[in-house]
Design a protein around this motif. Structure first.
Motif, PDB file in Angstrom:
ATOM      1  N   THR A 175       0.604  -1.214   0.050  1.00 36.00           N
ATOM      2  CA  THR A 175       0.395   0.233  -0.278  1.00 36.00           C
ATOM      3  C   THR A 175       0.790   1.167   0.248  1.00 36.00           C
ATOM      4  O   THR A 175       1.434   1.421   0.423  1.00 36.00           O
ATOM      5  N   VAL A 176       0.801   2.543  -0.724  1.00 36.51           N
ATOM      6  CA  VAL A 176       1.604   3.357  -1.350  1.00 36.51           C
ATOM      7  C   VAL A 176       0.421   4.376  -0.245  1.00 36.51           C
ATOM      8  O   VAL A 176      -1.120   4.472  -0.890  1.00 36.51           O
ATOM      9  N   VAL A 177       1.014   5.269   0.904  1.00 38.12           N
ATOM     10  CA  VAL A 177       0.360   6.267   1.344  1.00 38.12           C
ATOM     11  C   VAL A 177       0.809   7.732   1.145  1.00 38.12           C
ATOM     12  O   VAL A 177       1.617   7.479   1.402  1.00 38.12           O
ATOM     13  N   VAL A 178      -0.084   8.417   0.835  1.00 36.24           N
ATOM     14  CA  VAL A 178       0.157   9.741  -0.114  1.00 36.24           C
ATOM     15  C   VAL A 178      -0.195  10.868   0.918  1.00 36.24           C
ATOM     16  O   VAL A 178      -1.458  11.341   1.122  1.00 36.24           O
ATOM     17  N   SER A 179       0.444  11.592   1.006  1.00 32.11           N
ATOM     18  CA  SER A 179       0.274  12.534   1.998  1.00 32.11           C
ATOM     19  C   SER A 179       0.694  13.833   1.582  1.00 32.11           C
ATOM     20  O   SER A 179       1.959  14.075   1.467  1.00 32.11           O
ATOM     21  N   ASP A 180      -0.653  15.040   2.266  1.00 34.94           N
ATOM     22  CA  ASP A 180       0.179  16.581   2.414  1.00 34.94           C
ATOM     23  C   ASP A 180       1.276  16.767   2.960  1.00 34.94           C
ATOM     24  O   ASP A 180       2.120  16.141   3.676  1.00 34.94           O
ATOM     25  N   VAL A 224      -0.681   3.302   9.502  1.00 32.33           N
ATOM     26  CA  VAL A 224      -1.206   1.480  10.392  1.00 32.33           C
ATOM     27  C   VAL A 224      -2.160   1.475  10.272  1.00 32.33           C
ATOM     28  O   VAL A 224      -2.552  -0.156  10.147  1.00 32.33           O
ATOM     29  N   LEU A 225      -3.168   1.488   9.631  1.00 26.18           N
ATOM     30  CA  LEU A 225      -4.713   1.433   8.867  1.00 26.18           C
ATOM     31  C   LEU A 225      -3.946   0.414   7.521  1.00 26.18           C
ATOM     32  O   LEU A 225      -4.730  -0.844   7.229  1.00 26.18           O
ATOM     33  N   GLY A 231      -6.743  -3.484   1.576  1.00 27.19           N
ATOM     34  CA  GLY A 231      -7.475  -2.277   1.438  1.00 27.19           C
ATOM     35  C   GLY A 231      -7.277  -1.727  -0.117  1.00 27.19           C
ATOM     36  O   GLY A 231      -5.895  -2.333  -0.631  1.00 27.19           O
ATOM     37  N   PRO A 232      -7.758  -0.494  -0.132  1.00 28.19           N
ATOM     38  CA  PRO A 232      -6.810  -0.237  -1.348  1.00 28.19           C
ATOM     39  C   PRO A 232      -5.507  -0.278  -1.451  1.00 28.19           C
ATOM     40  O   PRO A 232      -4.650   0.145  -0.854  1.00 28.19           O
ATOM     41  N   ALA A 243      -7.747   7.674   5.217  1.00 29.37           N
ATOM     42  CA  ALA A 243      -7.717   6.689   4.464  1.00 29.37           C
ATOM     43  C   ALA A 243      -9.065   6.823   3.555  1.00 29.37           C
ATOM     44  O   ALA A 243      -8.950   5.627   3.006  1.00 29.37           O
ATOM     45  N   HIS A 244      -8.446   8.362   3.163  1.00 27.46           N
ATOM     46  CA  HIS A 244      -9.278   8.038   1.757  1.00 27.46           C
ATOM     47  C   HIS A 244      -8.531   7.664   0.198  1.00 27.46           C
ATOM     48  O   HIS A 244      -7.939   8.307  -0.011  1.00 27.46           O
ATOM     49  N   THR A 245      -9.155   7.118  -0.509  1.00 27.86           N
ATOM     50  CA  THR A 245      -8.531   6.537  -2.149  1.00 27.86           C
ATOM     51  C   THR A 245      -9.895   7.170  -2.917  1.00 27.86           C
ATOM     52  O   THR A 245     -10.465   6.829  -2.251  1.00 27.86           O
TER      53      THR A 245
END
Length: 255
Positions: A175-180, A224-225, A231-232, A243-245
């Motif tokens: 999972t790639v988690v993308v943040s500002d 962590v989620l 998930g996606p 954690a919205h896609t």
């Protein structure tokens, strides 16, 4: 430590910023933790002590290891007990004023894949791999970049591609988690030192939009989620729901 064995989570760059919060949250979620840090052993010891204080059942191990060094990666892998259920590839760099030429590509791309491959024999078949990154890096070449951040964005984008393809080859969930930009994080502080007008512009854009920049806790929660719940493959962190896609956001700054 008592009761049933706890699964093992490995976190790189776990001694500060988002990484330290992820260490604490994964321990609280029921994992034993092995995290690495490049230097600042006293800071790493404080993270370990705080995590154990909050979650006494957790076994938390801090290892001094530079993921860009072959021998350090091998030593880090050797210190991990048993099968690994979660791997968070949080360590990153390149914005440091003393970073040598090519360091961003090494730490954010090549070393990420090298570490994944070094740990592959320890990863369980159901292991979850998480790669945190920035909006700007994820959208590299598709959105505008601040010139001062361009080498980091480019290298993180390549690192994302290497890790995702490596996980596919190994049959692992990634999972790639993308943040500002995470205001107050070590990366944001380095951005202030590197190009204060650029980081101030991003803060101003966020203020004008009415959508605040994410916090360390919000980004850590999303990581962590992603690590603990199927998930996606891409999760975008937002300040209202972590954690919205969604479709690719238009914001353009770094974690």
């Amino acid at each position: 430590m008592t009761g049933a064995p706890r699964p093992v989570a490995v976190v790189t760059g776990g001694s500060r910023g988002v990484g330290s919060v992820v260490v604490a949250r994964l321990a609280a979620a029921g994992y034993d933790i092995v995290f690495c840090f490049r230097d600042k052993s006293a800071r790493a010891a404080r993270v370990r002590a705080s995590t154990v204080s909050e979650t006494p059942d957790a076994d938390v191990t801090a290892i001094a290891a530079d993921i860009t060094v072959d021998a350090d990666r091998e030593r880090f892998a050797a210190a991990i007990p048993g099968s690994v259920a979660v791997l968070v590839l949080n360590a990153a760099g390149g914005m440091e004023s003393d970073a040598p030429a090519g360091y961003a590509e090494l730490v954010n791309a090549d070393a990420q894949l090298s570490l994944l491959e070094a740990l592959a024999p320890l990863l369980s078949p159901q292991a979850s791999v998480v790669f945190p990154t920035s909006i700007q890096a994820h959208n590299y070449s598709r959105a505008g970049e601040f010139a001062s951040y361009e080498p980091i964005a480019r290298s993180k984008n390549r690192g994302e591609q290497l890790v995702v393809s490596g996980c596919q080859r190994l049959g692992l969930r990634c999972t790639v988690v993308v943040s500002d930009m995470i205001d107050g994080s070590p990366a944001a502080i380095l951005m202030d030192l590197r190009d204060r007008p650029a980081s101030d512009d991003r803060r101003a854009e966020a203020a004008q939009s009415g959508i605040p920049l994410p916090t360390l806790n919000q980004v850590a929660e999303s990581i962590v989620l992603a690590a603990t719940s199927p998930g996606p493959p891409i999760r975008f962190v937002t300040p209202t729901s972590t954690a919205h896609t969604t479709s690719t956001p238009s914001t353009r700054e770094s974690v």
